[in-house]
Design a protein around this motif. Structure first.
Motif, mmCIF file in Angstrom:
data_model
loop_
_atom_site.group_PDB
_atom_site.id
_atom_site.type_symbol
_atom_site.label_atom_id
_atom_site.label_comp_id
_atom_site.label_asym_id
_atom_site.label_seq_id
_atom_site.Cartn_x
_atom_site.Cartn_y
_atom_site.Cartn_z
ATOM 1 N N TYR A 98 31.680 41.184 40.043
ATOM 2 C CA TYR A 98 32.018 42.288 40.913
ATOM 3 C C TYR A 98 30.944 43.338 40.779
ATOM 4 N N ALA A 99 30.159 43.496 41.851
ATOM 5 C CA ALA A 99 29.082 44.481 41.887
ATOM 6 C C ALA A 99 28.129 44.294 40.717
ATOM 7 N N THR A 100 27.925 43.058 40.297
ATOM 8 C CA THR A 100 27.065 42.657 39.190
ATOM 9 C C THR A 100 27.394 43.390 37.886
ATOM 10 N N THR A 101 28.559 43.987 37.791
ATOM 11 C CA THR A 101 28.952 44.712 36.597
ATOM 12 C C THR A 101 30.119 44.054 35.884
ATOM 13 N N TYR A 102 31.073 43.508 36.615
ATOM 14 C CA TYR A 102 32.296 42.957 36.034
ATOM 15 C C TYR A 102 32.320 41.456 36.286
ATOM 16 N N THR A 103 32.240 40.661 35.231
ATOM 17 C CA THR A 103 32.147 39.215 35.360
ATOM 18 C C THR A 103 33.373 38.537 34.759
ATOM 19 N N ALA A 104 33.999 37.670 35.552
ATOM 20 C CA ALA A 104 35.120 36.863 35.058
ATOM 21 C C ALA A 104 34.572 35.888 34.033
ATOM 22 N N ARG A 105 35.225 35.824 32.871
ATOM 23 C CA ARG A 105 34.763 34.965 31.778
ATOM 24 C C ARG A 105 35.779 33.858 31.537
ATOM 25 N N PRO A 106 35.345 32.611 31.660
ATOM 26 C CA PRO A 106 36.240 31.508 31.312
ATOM 27 C C PRO A 106 36.367 31.434 29.795
ATOM 28 N N ARG B 184 48.360 39.776 40.724
ATOM 29 C CA ARG B 184 47.787 39.694 39.382
ATOM 30 C C ARG B 184 47.963 41.029 38.682
ATOM 31 N N THR B 185 47.949 40.978 37.364
ATOM 32 C CA THR B 185 47.944 42.176 36.542
ATOM 33 C C THR B 185 46.606 42.260 35.834
ATOM 34 N N VAL B 186 45.997 43.429 35.854
ATOM 35 C CA VAL B 186 44.770 43.701 35.116
ATOM 36 C C VAL B 186 45.196 44.551 33.924
ATOM 37 N N PRO C 224 46.789 40.664 49.076
ATOM 38 C CA PRO C 224 46.091 39.415 49.386
ATOM 39 C C PRO C 224 45.093 39.547 50.538
ATOM 40 N N GLU C 225 45.286 40.506 51.434
ATOM 41 C CA GLU C 225 44.360 40.678 52.554
ATOM 42 C C GLU C 225 43.017 41.269 52.108
ATOM 43 N N ALA C 226 43.011 42.001 51.030
ATOM 44 C CA ALA C 226 41.788 42.626 50.513
ATOM 45 C C ALA C 226 41.668 42.346 49.023
ATOM 46 N N PHE C 227 41.854 41.089 48.649
ATOM 47 C CA PHE C 227 41.932 40.684 47.251
ATOM 48 C C PHE C 227 40.694 41.085 46.451
ATOM 49 N N ASP C 228 39.504 40.750 46.950
ATOM 50 C CA ASP C 228 38.280 41.038 46.204
ATOM 51 C C ASP C 228 38.050 42.541 46.054
ATOM 52 N N GLU C 229 38.308 43.290 47.103
ATOM 53 C CA GLU C 229 38.152 44.733 47.029
ATOM 54 C C GLU C 229 39.164 45.349 46.067
ATOM 55 N N ALA C 230 40.390 44.822 46.067
ATOM 56 C CA ALA C 230 41.424 45.329 45.165
ATOM 57 C C ALA C 230 41.029 45.100 43.708
ATOM 58 N N PHE C 231 40.437 43.934 43.414
ATOM 59 C CA PHE C 231 39.976 43.675 42.049
ATOM 60 C C PHE C 231 38.804 44.567 41.684
ATOM 61 N N ALA C 232 37.854 44.723 42.590
ATOM 62 C CA ALA C 232 36.713 45.590 42.306
ATOM 63 C C ALA C 232 37.201 46.998 41.969
ATOM 64 N N GLU C 233 38.172 47.479 42.708
ATOM 65 C CA GLU C 233 38.735 48.806 42.459
ATOM 66 C C GLU C 233 39.467 48.854 41.110
ATOM 67 N N ALA C 234 40.244 47.823 40.795
ATOM 68 C CA ALA C 234 40.985 47.790 39.528
ATOM 69 C C ALA C 234 40.039 47.753 38.334
ATOM 70 N N PHE C 235 38.956 46.977 38.440
ATOM 71 C CA PHE C 235 37.994 46.913 37.336
ATOM 72 C C PHE C 235 37.227 48.222 37.198
ATOM 73 N N ALA C 236 36.825 48.811 38.321
ATOM 74 C CA ALA C 236 36.121 50.096 38.265
ATOM 75 C C ALA C 236 37.005 51.158 37.627
ATOM 76 N N GLU C 237 38.281 51.172 38.022
ATOM 77 C CA GLU C 237 39.231 52.125 37.439
ATOM 78 C C GLU C 237 39.391 51.892 35.942
ATOM 79 N N ALA C 238 39.522 50.640 35.539
ATOM 80 C CA ALA C 238 39.707 50.324 34.115
ATOM 81 C C ALA C 238 38.497 50.753 33.296
#
Length: 176
Positions: free
Chosen positions: A14-22, A116-118, A136-150
């Motif tokens: 997400y914006a090259t800052t937040y990376t999902a880690r398996p 999902r819960t962050v 679900p309509e703006a899933f990627d944007e919602a995650f980007a916002e949740a990670f930025a907020e966190a």
């Protein structure tokens, strides 16, 4: 923060800052011997497909050989950082490939289209709160916002993304 929804863009970052880690390959090797509840792995063929695989951050295909193991993500992270998460240590079920896999395909968002819960954690391994991601309509944007907020909170060291319906750990995102 720049964010794009181009289908050819790496949406696992997400914006090259937040990376999902398996789950880390070395940890997967351990889990395939004995899981975090000290039980041996019991592989099976996934007849229906659709299991969320934490080793490669995608859903299983019908017939793939997988296993359901007990995993303690915060405990594993804490062991690497030298902290004790205390009562926040928990373990739960996760699906993994029963054999080595190539890891995640970094195109697309892991496990989209569901609530999902962050959940936020401090450098001491304590829960600092969380956020429900449910659009679900703006899933990627919602995650980007949740990670930025966190990660705007300097106390947050990492977040866990979890399934709402079962509370299962899906993947981790750490501070860049």
């Amino acid at each position: 923060m720049t964010h794009t929804t181009d289908a050819t863009t790496d949406m696992t970052t997400y914006a090259t800052t937040y990376t999902a880690r398996p789950i880390d390959p070395a940890v997967l090797k351990d889990l395939r011997t004995a899981d975090d509840a000290d039980r041996p792995m019991v592989p099976f063929a996934d007849e229906e497909g659709g299991a969320p695989l934490r080793c490669c951050l995608r859903r299983s295909a019908p017939g793939e050989r997988i296993a359901l193991v007990s995993y303690a993500p915060l405990r594993r992270w804490a062991a690497g950082t030298g902290v004790d998460p205390g009562a926040y240590d928990e373990q739960g079920p996760v699906f993994i490939h029963a054999d080595d896999c190539p890891g995640p395909d970094l195109r697309g968002h892991p496990f989209p289209g569901a609530h999902r819960t962050v959940r936020r954690y401090s450098a001491e391994g304590h829960i600092l709160g969380g956020r429900l991601v449910e659009n679900p309509e703006a899933f990627d944007e919602a995650f980007a916002e949740a990670f930025a907020e966190a990660f705007a909170d300097p106390e947050v060291a990492l977040v866990h993304v979890r399934a709402v319906e079962y509370g299962c750990f899906l993947y981790e995102v750490r501070r860049a």
